[in-house]
Scaffold this motif. Structure first.
Motif, short mmCIF file in Angstrom:
data_model
loop_
_atom_site.label_atom_id
_atom_site.label_comp_id
_atom_site.label_asym_id
_atom_site.label_seq_id
_atom_site.Cartn_x
_atom_site.Cartn_y
_atom_site.Cartn_z
N ILE A 139 -5.40 -3.07 1.42
CA ILE A 139 -4.32 -2.99 1.38
C ILE A 139 -3.88 -1.61 2.66
O ILE A 139 -2.51 -1.72 3.03
CB ILE A 139 -3.57 -2.53 0.15
CG1 ILE A 139 -3.74 -3.94 -0.62
CG2 ILE A 139 -1.92 -2.63 -0.50
CD1 ILE A 139 -4.03 -3.72 -2.19
N ALA A 140 -4.77 -0.49 2.41
CA ALA A 140 -4.52 0.73 2.83
C ALA A 140 -4.29 0.80 3.89
O ALA A 140 -3.60 1.60 5.07
CB ALA A 140 -5.42 1.93 2.59
N ALA A 141 -5.15 -0.38 4.58
CA ALA A 141 -5.03 -0.38 6.30
C ALA A 141 -3.98 -0.74 6.87
O ALA A 141 -3.51 -0.66 7.62
CB ALA A 141 -6.12 -1.53 6.55
N LEU A 142 -3.15 -2.26 6.26
CA LEU A 142 -2.09 -1.97 6.63
C LEU A 142 -0.80 -1.51 6.45
O LEU A 142 0.19 -1.27 7.13
CB LEU A 142 -1.59 -3.47 5.65
CG LEU A 142 -0.42 -4.47 5.84
CD1 LEU A 142 0.17 -4.58 6.84
CD2 LEU A 142 -0.09 -5.19 5.08
N ILE A 143 -0.70 -0.15 5.17
CA ILE A 143 -0.04 0.54 5.10
C ILE A 143 -0.27 1.61 6.32
O ILE A 143 0.90 1.75 6.99
CB ILE A 143 -0.35 1.54 3.92
CG1 ILE A 143 0.09 0.43 2.91
CG2 ILE A 143 0.92 2.35 3.74
CD1 ILE A 143 -0.27 1.42 1.40
#
Length: 250
Positions: A139-143
């Motif tokens: 999720i952090a990668a997408l954010i």
């Protein structure tokens, strides 16, 4: 200032196809109407969900069900005005250096009416049993790629207790804490520390988007009838509560 004001971009994180419309369809439509770029991250294909009796019944328990729910999600998000959508575990929603993976629907059991709990037979690749750090990193990668002004997902109870909803909350909160991105959780009832929005002007678009999820629900007038026969009113009222990071998982 309202959580709705001045948000150039908003990312919604949901566990399965149809969650985005049932719980946040009116909110998504409101952000779109205000000129925000809205994107959606969906964590699983809802492979273990029940199927509405009718032409699609034979898809239950088959690989084709996931493909149908992908198509339904594409139709619903187009109706809502979502700019782009992503699957957890696939770039750009995948941590750098890791091969793509698919997080499966964990399934659930009803503990009592309105409250779900974990199924005893969740697969090893199911979202709720996947390593929390891996889910949060994805999720952090997408954010990091999107740089949204606000991320929105479930509260700590996952709305009604579904283990995938709970995991989405915990992982999204951790990802927002790691990236320093504002996070707000969706509430189904007003609370003193939250904003409450009445958005009846979006009833038509929400209803149309719900009809796109034909394998999972049926629309009867102002009501949703779920595959298990449960009825609920189509919602256009929703709460948002900003969440601090002091109790985010490490």
């Amino acid at each position: 200032m309202s959580l709705l004001d001045g948000r150039s971009s908003v990312l919604f994180v949901h566990a399965h196809p149809d969650d985005e419309t049932i719980s946040t369809g009116a909110l998504i439509a409101e952000f779109v109407a205000r000129g925000s770029t809205v994107t959606l991250l969906t964590c699983s294909r809802g492979e273990r969900g029940e199927v509405v009796a009718g032409p699609l019944t034979a898809l239950a328990g088959t690989a084709e069900l996931a493909a149908e729910r992908e198509r339904e999600l594409a139709r619903a998000t187009g109706i809502l005005g979502i700019s782009d959508r992503f699957w957890l575990g696939e770039a750009p929603a995948r941590a750098h250096g890791l091969a793509a993976r698919r997080y499966r629907d964990s399934g659930m059991v009803w503990i009592r009416p309105g409250l779900a709990g974990p199924a005893a037979d969740a697969a090893e690749d199911a979202l709720s049993v996947a390593p929390l750090a891996e889910v949060a990193d994805d999720i952090a990668a997408l954010i990091t790629a999107l740089q949204p002004a606000l991320v929105i997902s479930y509260d700590d109870g996952g709305g009604y207790g579904h283990p995938d909803h709970v995991r989405a909350h915990v992982a999204t909160l951790a990802a927002c804490a790691a990236t320093g991105t504002p996070f707000a959780e969706v509430l189904e009832a007003p609370a003193a520390d939250a904003e409450w929005f009445e958005l009846p002007q979006h009833l038509t678009v929400v209803t149309d988007a719900l009809r796109a999820h034909a394998s999972q629900l049926t629309v009867h007038g102002a009501f949703i009838v779920h595959s298990g026969g449960q009825r609920e009113a189509i919602g256009t009222s929703v709460g948002l509560r900003p969440h601090p990071f002091d109790d985010a998982p490490a």
